[in-house]
Design an enzyme around this catalytic site. Structure first.
Site, PDB file in Angstrom:
ATOM      1  N   HIS A  34      -4.324   1.532   7.552  1.00 38.12           N
ATOM      2  CA  HIS A  34      -2.947   2.038   7.622  1.00 38.12           C
ATOM      3  C   HIS A  34      -2.769   3.200   6.629  1.00 38.12           C
ATOM      4  CE1 HIS A  34       1.587   1.233   7.858  1.00 38.12           C
ATOM      5  NE2 HIS A  34       1.481   2.026   6.811  1.00 38.12           N
ATOM      6  N   GLU A  35      -3.297   3.015   5.415  1.00 38.82           N
ATOM      7  CA  GLU A  35      -3.124   4.047   4.384  1.00 38.82           C
ATOM      8  C   GLU A  35      -3.995   5.278   4.668  1.00 38.82           C
ATOM      9  OE1 GLU A  35      -0.576   3.605   2.675  1.00 38.82           O
ATOM     10  OE2 GLU A  35      -0.406   1.473   3.084  1.00 38.82           O
ATOM     11  N   GLY A  87       0.833  -1.198   0.000  1.00 38.15           N
ATOM     12  CA  GLY A  87       0.000   0.000   0.000  1.00 38.15           C
ATOM     13  C   GLY A  87       0.867   1.247   0.000  1.00 38.15           C
ATOM     14  N   HIS A 130      -2.272   7.341   7.084  1.00 37.19           N
ATOM     15  CA  HIS A 130      -1.249   8.180   6.440  1.00 37.19           C
ATOM     16  C   HIS A 130      -1.854   9.497   5.963  1.00 37.19           C
ATOM     17  CE1 HIS A 130       2.577   6.131   6.180  1.00 37.19           C
ATOM     18  NE2 HIS A 130       2.042   5.009   5.721  1.00 37.19           N
ATOM     19  N   GLN A 190       3.092  10.015   0.974  1.00 44.22           N
ATOM     20  CA  GLN A 190       4.376   9.315   1.115  1.00 44.22           C
ATOM     21  C   GLN A 190       5.290   9.569  -0.083  1.00 44.22           C
ATOM     22  OE1 GLN A 190       2.534   5.276   2.071  1.00 44.22           O
ATOM     23  NE2 GLN A 190       4.468   5.173   3.202  1.00 44.22           N
ATOM     24  N   CYS A 216       6.017  -0.288   7.276  1.00 49.15           N
ATOM     25  CA  CYS A 216       5.658   0.872   6.462  1.00 49.15           C
ATOM     26  C   CYS A 216       6.862   1.257   5.609  1.00 49.15           C
ATOM     27  CB  CYS A 216       5.280   2.034   7.388  1.00 49.15           C
ATOM     28  SG  CYS A 216       4.858   3.531   6.488  1.00 49.15           S
ATOM     29  N   LEU A 217       6.604   1.563   4.342  1.00 49.22           N
ATOM     30  CA  LEU A 217       7.693   1.935   3.436  1.00 49.22           C
ATOM     31  C   LEU A 217       8.401   3.206   3.904  1.00 49.22           C
ATOM     32  CD1 LEU A 217       5.998   1.186  -0.012  1.00 49.22           C
ATOM     33  CD2 LEU A 217       7.724  -0.187   1.175  1.00 49.22           C
TER      34      LEU A 217
HETATM   35 NI    NI Z   1       2.821   3.087   5.641  1.00 50.21          NI
END
Ligand code: NI
Length: 172
Positions: free
Chosen positions: A135-136, A46, A139, A51, A93-94
């Site tokens: 989660h997204e 995701g 963000h 991000q 998380c990226l």
């Molecule tokens: Ni993340």
């Protein structure tokens, strides 16, 4: 399509609430394509628009193992309309390198928004899909998954991140 740089923990954009998408146009389509490529290349399941440096309410996700195109979800201006139950599961998380933790999330989620063509859509999801969705969406509200952990745990992770992210002093 192009792979975009992913902002890392400490970047102020990850902490800002994003703005509603007002127009579904060519630059938005390009951004969506680039985000999908960036997510697949990372690899991740995701990605939220802030991000990659664009603070708008847009997310892409694909929970399928093989990046099955059928599993791709593009969601614009998502809104959680129902959250039920509680379940623990592992997340990473990226934007937060080398950290994976157990996070409590709703077990079931209903989210409304728009697809990339601007059609209204509703996603009803459980387990992993619900987890990624939340989660997204977090963000997009400037919330990171480590914010959902206990204060003690969060403190330890911040220490670890300070070591990992050697350059500069991120604004903890
Ligand atoms: Ni993340």
């Amino acid at each position: 399509m192009a792979k975009l740089p992913i902002l890392i923990y400490g970047s102020p954009l990850l902490r800002q609430k994003t703005k509603e998408v007002e127009r579904i146009d060519e630059p938005l389509q390009q951004l969506i394509d680039d985000m999908v490529e960036t997510m697949y290349t990372a690899p991740g399941v995701g990605l939220a628009a802030n991000q990659v440096g664009t603070p708008i309410r847009l997310l892409v996700m694909n929970p399928s193992e093989e990046k099955d195109p059928e599993g791709l979800i593009v969601l614009i201006n998502p809104e959680i309309v129902l959250a039920e139950g509680e379940v623990m599961g592992e997340e990473g998380c990226l934007s937060i390198p080398e950290v994976r933790e157990q996070v409590i999330r709703p077990h079931h989620l209903v989210v409304r928004g728009y697809d990339r063509e601007g059609r209204e859509m509703e996603v009803s999801a459980s387990d992993l899909v619900a987890r990624i969705l939340q989660h997204e969406i977090d963000h997009l509200d400037g919330i990171l998954f480590i914010d959902r952990l206990s204060t003690a745990k969060k403190g330890l992770i911040k220490q670890k991140l300070r070591k990992t992210l050697k350059e500069g002093t991120p604004p903890f």
